[in-house]
Write a protein that holds these residues in place. Structure first.
Motif, PDB file in Angstrom:
ATOM      1  N   TYR A   1       1.346   6.485  -7.127  1.00  0.00           N
ATOM      2  CA  TYR A   1       0.013   7.283  -7.487  1.00  0.00           C
ATOM      3  C   TYR A   1       0.031   8.842  -7.150  1.00  0.00           C
ATOM      4  O   TYR A   1      -0.177   9.458  -7.994  1.00  0.00           O
ATOM      5  CB  TYR A   1      -1.248   6.617  -6.665  1.00  0.00           C
ATOM      6  CG  TYR A   1      -2.652   6.952  -7.082  1.00  0.00           C
ATOM      7  CD1 TYR A   1      -2.948   6.597  -8.503  1.00  0.00           C
ATOM      8  CD2 TYR A   1      -3.473   7.765  -6.599  1.00  0.00           C
ATOM      9  CE1 TYR A   1      -4.142   7.015  -9.030  1.00  0.00           C
ATOM     10  CE2 TYR A   1      -4.559   8.255  -6.972  1.00  0.00           C
ATOM     11  CZ  TYR A   1      -4.950   7.763  -8.285  1.00  0.00           C
ATOM     12  OH  TYR A   1      -6.228   7.891  -9.145  1.00  0.00           O
ATOM     13  N   GLN A   2       0.435   9.090  -6.050  1.00  0.00           N
ATOM     14  CA  GLN A   2       0.944  10.527  -5.684  1.00  0.00           C
ATOM     15  C   GLN A   2       2.014  11.138  -6.508  1.00  0.00           C
ATOM     16  O   GLN A   2       1.648  12.250  -6.851  1.00  0.00           O
ATOM     17  CB  GLN A   2       0.790  10.800  -4.055  1.00  0.00           C
ATOM     18  CG  GLN A   2      -0.347  10.300  -3.495  1.00  0.00           C
ATOM     19  CD  GLN A   2      -1.563  10.971  -3.594  1.00  0.00           C
ATOM     20  OE1 GLN A   2      -1.678  12.298  -4.008  1.00  0.00           O
ATOM     21  NE2 GLN A   2      -2.752  10.092  -3.700  1.00  0.00           N
TER      22      GLN A   2
ATOM     23  N   ALA B   1       0.335  11.837   0.523  1.00  0.00           N
ATOM     24  CA  ALA B   1       0.702  10.376   0.604  1.00  0.00           C
ATOM     25  C   ALA B   1       0.525   9.748   1.905  1.00  0.00           C
ATOM     26  O   ALA B   1       0.101   8.756   2.158  1.00  0.00           O
ATOM     27  CB  ALA B   1       1.894  10.139  -0.239  1.00  0.00           C
TER      28      ALA B   1
ATOM     29  N   THR C   1      -9.389   9.279  -4.404  1.00  0.00           N
ATOM     30  CA  THR C   1      -9.446   7.929  -5.119  1.00  0.00           C
ATOM     31  C   THR C   1      -8.178   6.999  -4.886  1.00  0.00           C
ATOM     32  O   THR C   1      -8.269   5.863  -4.931  1.00  0.00           O
ATOM     33  CB  THR C   1      -9.250   8.149  -6.774  1.00  0.00           C
ATOM     34  OG1 THR C   1      -8.197   8.849  -7.039  1.00  0.00           O
ATOM     35  CG2 THR C   1     -10.425   8.945  -7.304  1.00  0.00           C
ATOM     36  N   ASN C   2      -7.242   7.528  -4.148  1.00  0.00           N
ATOM     37  CA  ASN C   2      -6.029   6.770  -3.951  1.00  0.00           C
ATOM     38  C   ASN C   2      -6.562   5.746  -2.723  1.00  0.00           C
ATOM     39  O   ASN C   2      -6.373   4.440  -2.715  1.00  0.00           O
ATOM     40  CB  ASN C   2      -5.140   7.322  -3.163  1.00  0.00           C
ATOM     41  CG  ASN C   2      -3.747   6.916  -3.271  1.00  0.00           C
ATOM     42  OD1 ASN C   2      -2.574   7.606  -3.271  1.00  0.00           O
ATOM     43  ND2 ASN C   2      -3.799   5.419  -3.274  1.00  0.00           N
TER      44      ASN C   2
ATOM     45  N   THR D   1       0.864   3.781  -3.172  1.00  0.00           N
ATOM     46  CA  THR D   1       0.573   5.129  -2.807  1.00  0.00           C
ATOM     47  C   THR D   1       1.354   6.285  -3.093  1.00  0.00           C
ATOM     48  O   THR D   1       1.144   7.351  -3.717  1.00  0.00           O
ATOM     49  CB  THR D   1       0.243   5.528  -1.204  1.00  0.00           C
ATOM     50  OG1 THR D   1      -0.875   4.493  -0.782  1.00  0.00           O
ATOM     51  CG2 THR D   1      -0.018   7.079  -0.684  1.00  0.00           C
TER      52      THR D   1
ATOM     53  N   ALA E   1      -7.107  13.046  -6.651  1.00  0.00           N
ATOM     54  CA  ALA E   1      -6.063  12.014  -6.300  1.00  0.00           C
ATOM     55  C   ALA E   1      -5.821  11.720  -4.992  1.00  0.00           C
ATOM     56  O   ALA E   1      -5.821  10.425  -4.751  1.00  0.00           O
ATOM     57  CB  ALA E   1      -4.723  12.766  -6.738  1.00  0.00           C
TER      58      ALA E   1
ATOM     59  N   THR F   1       1.019  -1.262  -0.021  1.00  0.00           N
ATOM     60  CA  THR F   1      -0.093   0.051  -0.127  1.00  0.00           C
ATOM     61  C   THR F   1       0.766   1.171  -0.008  1.00  0.00           C
ATOM     62  O   THR F   1       0.565   2.234  -0.637  1.00  0.00           O
ATOM     63  CB  THR F   1      -1.040   0.065   1.266  1.00  0.00           C
ATOM     64  OG1 THR F   1      -0.287  -0.353   2.317  1.00  0.00           O
ATOM     65  CG2 THR F   1      -1.942  -1.071   0.922  1.00  0.00           C
TER      66      THR F   1
ATOM     67  N   VAL G   1      -3.032   9.517   3.153  1.00  0.00           N
ATOM     68  CA  VAL G   1      -3.687   8.476   2.585  1.00  0.00           C
ATOM     69  C   VAL G   1      -3.561   6.965   2.928  1.00  0.00           C
ATOM     70  O   VAL G   1      -4.460   6.267   3.483  1.00  0.00           O
ATOM     71  CB  VAL G   1      -3.692   8.268   0.847  1.00  0.00           C
ATOM     72  CG1 VAL G   1      -4.199   7.040   0.462  1.00  0.00           C
ATOM     73  CG2 VAL G   1      -4.330   9.626   0.323  1.00  0.00           C
ATOM     74  N   TRP G   2      -2.261   6.809   3.179  1.00  0.00           N
ATOM     75  CA  TRP G   2      -1.787   5.630   3.723  1.00  0.00           C
ATOM     76  C   TRP G   2      -2.102   5.406   5.074  1.00  0.00           C
ATOM     77  O   TRP G   2      -2.503   4.168   5.598  1.00  0.00           O
ATOM     78  CB  TRP G   2      -0.192   5.544   3.629  1.00  0.00           C
ATOM     79  CG  TRP G   2       0.320   3.967   3.975  1.00  0.00           C
ATOM     80  CD1 TRP G   2       0.445   2.987   3.107  1.00  0.00           C
ATOM     81  CD2 TRP G   2       1.032   3.684   4.998  1.00  0.00           C
ATOM     82  NE1 TRP G   2       1.033   1.881   3.811  1.00  0.00           N
ATOM     83  CE2 TRP G   2       1.451   2.409   4.998  1.00  0.00           C
ATOM     84  CE3 TRP G   2       1.322   4.559   6.493  1.00  0.00           C
ATOM     85  CZ2 TRP G   2       1.969   1.624   6.021  1.00  0.00           C
ATOM     86  CZ3 TRP G   2       1.879   3.784   7.439  1.00  0.00           C
ATOM     87  CH2 TRP G   2       2.080   2.311   7.351  1.00  0.00           C
TER      88      TRP G   2
END
Length: 293
Positions: free
Chosen positions: A20-21, A112, A43-44, A17, A40, A13, A115-116
């Motif tokens: 993607y970022q 990032a 949707t992550n 992440t 961004a 993950t 999100v993580w």
């Protein structure tokens, strides 16, 4: 669930992440195009929930439900924020970053991490071999998520309609839920992610309880860093000299929804200690207007 599986999923993950970022950071930096930033981020979460569910392949009921809840939240918020920024234009948060690659990079790194970290409860549930039967925590967590997303979605829509009404141009939003809390969308988001955590607890063992860092990080972020403080500062600078706005702040809770007639009569110390009315949120008001804090 073993530590090896934990580590593999946490690493997976993290890598996804960052990649993607990084992709969206490059787009933003090269094209000076910041309209996809919130999309961004949201949707992550969707990608991580689906990825961990599919890679593990257990398809336990709890895993499917929690992944579904994250997907619904992420798509709803991501599409809403994308449509809003395309409608309103440039994202003012990036006014000072567009020409400063360092500041822009720090923002994307922070996104990032956000999100993580916040995804941790779902990541660990989806990586787990444990599948206890339906527990009270599951039901409570799902109910919390439902309440949270209804509040967040309703607040977003009410503010959008308020801002788009020609007669409200240049006014602060106090319509609907915004009359009970100055930040109902943030309350909804915090509440639903604590719900995700509660619903993850039946499978947590030992060090896995550290996934509480997910909702805790989100709460602290919105309370002290990039959420409420920035919006309160912006509002105070725009409307701080308006008596009606100062009255709105006096009688409206910063986060937890309460009737203004109740909140306005509470003692200042109670607001600070129990309702998050932090001095941080009022430091940009005119010096002569202390609001009692």
């Amino acid at each position: 669930m073993g530590t090896v599986i934990d580590s593999h999923f946490l690493a997976l993950t993290a890598i996804v992440t960052v990649a993607y970022q990084l992709l969206f950071f490059i787009i933003t930096a090269l094209l000076k195009f910041d309209k996809v930033t919130d999309f961004a981020g949201s949707t992550n979460f969707v990608i991580l929930a689906l990825l961990t569910l599919i890679v593990k392949g257990s398809w336990h009921f709890r895993q499917v439900v929690l992944s579904f809840l994250v997907v619904v939240w992420g798509l709803r918020l991501g599409l809403f924020l994308l449509m809003r920024i395309l409608n309103w234009g440039e994202d003012r948060r990036f006014d000072e970053m567009r020409s400063n690659l360092g500041k822009l990079a720090v923002f994307w790194i922070f996104q990032a991490v956000w999100v993580w970290t916040v995804s941790l409860p779902v990541t660990i549930v989806n990586a787990s071999d444990s599948d206890p039967g339906l527990q009270a925590q599951d039901i409570i967590g799902w109910i919390m998520w439902s309440i949270g997303i209804i509040i967040e979605a309703t607040a977003d829509q009410q503010k959008l309609l308020f801002k788009n009404a020609p007669g409200n141009r240049g006014k602060w939003c106090d319509a609907g839920l915004w009359g009970y809390t100055r930040h109902p969308n943030y309350f909804g988001e915090i509440f639903l992610w604590w719900g995700i955590f509660v619903a993850s607890t039946p499978v947590l063992e030992g060090a896995e309880w550290l996934v509480v860092l997910g909702p805790l990080f989100l709460t602290l972020l919105l309370l002290f860093v990039s959420g409420i403080p920035l919006l309160e500062e912006s509002g105070d600078k725009k409307y701080g000299n308006v008596a009606g706005y100062r009255q709105y702040k006096r009688t409206t809770s910063p986060l937890i929804p309460l009737p203004p007639v109740v909140y306005g009569k509470l003692p200042s110390w109670f607001k600070v200690v129990f309702l998050f009315e932090l001095p941080l949120y009022n430091r940009n008001l005119p010096k002569e207007e202390s609001l009692g804090w």
